[in-house]
Design an enzyme around this catalytic site. Sequence first.
Site, mmCIF file in Angstrom:
data_model
loop_
_atom_site.group_PDB
_atom_site.id
_atom_site.type_symbol
_atom_site.label_atom_id
_atom_site.label_comp_id
_atom_site.label_asym_id
_atom_site.label_seq_id
_atom_site.Cartn_x
_atom_site.Cartn_y
_atom_site.Cartn_z
ATOM 1 C CD GLU A 16 6.921 -2.427 -12.842
ATOM 2 O OE1 GLU A 16 7.109 -3.305 -13.722
ATOM 3 O OE2 GLU A 16 8.019 -3.134 -11.607
ATOM 4 C CB CYS B 270 3.610 -3.158 -5.924
ATOM 5 S SG CYS B 270 4.501 -2.980 -4.857
ATOM 6 C CG HIS C 234 8.715 -2.176 -8.202
ATOM 7 N ND1 HIS C 234 7.987 -2.605 -9.503
ATOM 8 C CD2 HIS C 234 8.107 -2.501 -6.572
ATOM 9 C CE1 HIS C 234 6.705 -4.275 -8.921
ATOM 10 N NE2 HIS C 234 7.144 -3.219 -7.358
HETATM 11 N N1 PCA Z 1 6.617 -3.872 -2.571
HETATM 12 C C1 PCA Z 1 5.515 -4.570 -3.086
HETATM 13 C C2 PCA Z 1 4.270 -3.701 -2.567
HETATM 14 C C3 PCA Z 1 4.295 -3.390 -1.659
HETATM 15 C C4 PCA Z 1 6.426 -3.231 -2.056
HETATM 16 O O1 PCA Z 1 6.509 -1.908 -1.189
HETATM 17 C C5 PCA Z 1 5.512 -5.446 -4.528
HETATM 18 O O2 PCA Z 1 6.216 -5.187 -5.209
HETATM 19 O O3 PCA Z 1 4.477 -5.645 -5.080
#
Ligand code: PCA
Length: 212
Positions: free
Chosen positions: A83, A144, A168
């Site tokens: 990200e 996240c 991610h």
């Molecule tokens: N994904 C979520 C929160 C926890 C996770 O593993 C997100 O993308 O915000």
Amino acid sequence: MTLKILVTGFEPFGPDNINPSWEIATALAREYDAGPDITVVAALMPVRWEAFGPAAEAAISRHNPDAIVMLGQAGGRAAITPERIGINVCNGKDNDGVERQEVPVVPGGPAGYFSTLPLRAMVDAMRKHGVPADISNSAGTYLCNYAAYWVPHYLASRGMDIPAGFIHVPFLPAQVAGADPPRSAPSMPLSLMITGVRAAIETLASTMRGQC
Ligand code: PCA
């Protein structure tokens, strides 16, 4: 000198009882347990607004890492996606049922924090290892993104100048194949995700050592 990298993963959330981010973090911590060049320590983060900050702070003070790589699941994505930025916005219902709508992560804080991980080099390295990867320009506004904002804010407020950022990862195949009701979404085997995040971490370490 050994670089100590804190790799965080999230607990499962929503309808799932597994979160690939934590599976990856623990696998890499086992693999890089007291390694000569890189040591990986893993810490589990809660999918709960109130609990995230204390858990992150505890992990950072306990391990005093040289860099922080945070992992989380982005169901529906087909690639591993570092990200670019965490923004000062929270939305969504957490694992305790607590809902936040359009409130800041840090009231009065900056609009966002850019990742200080070597995003482009990490994506290139993952692809070179045969792992679908791309830079993402939005981590959403759930936990996240909260992590991608809260941790750099914490580091800045403590004057801790270490690389930190969020990556991610897609669903695991079992989260799609075993879903009830059925899910139509891309997935990636755990072994490939580990290969990808390993390549990202090795790239980060090389960059920190000035070899890139
Ligand atoms: N994904 C979520 C929160 C926890 C996770 O593993 C997100 O993308 O915000």
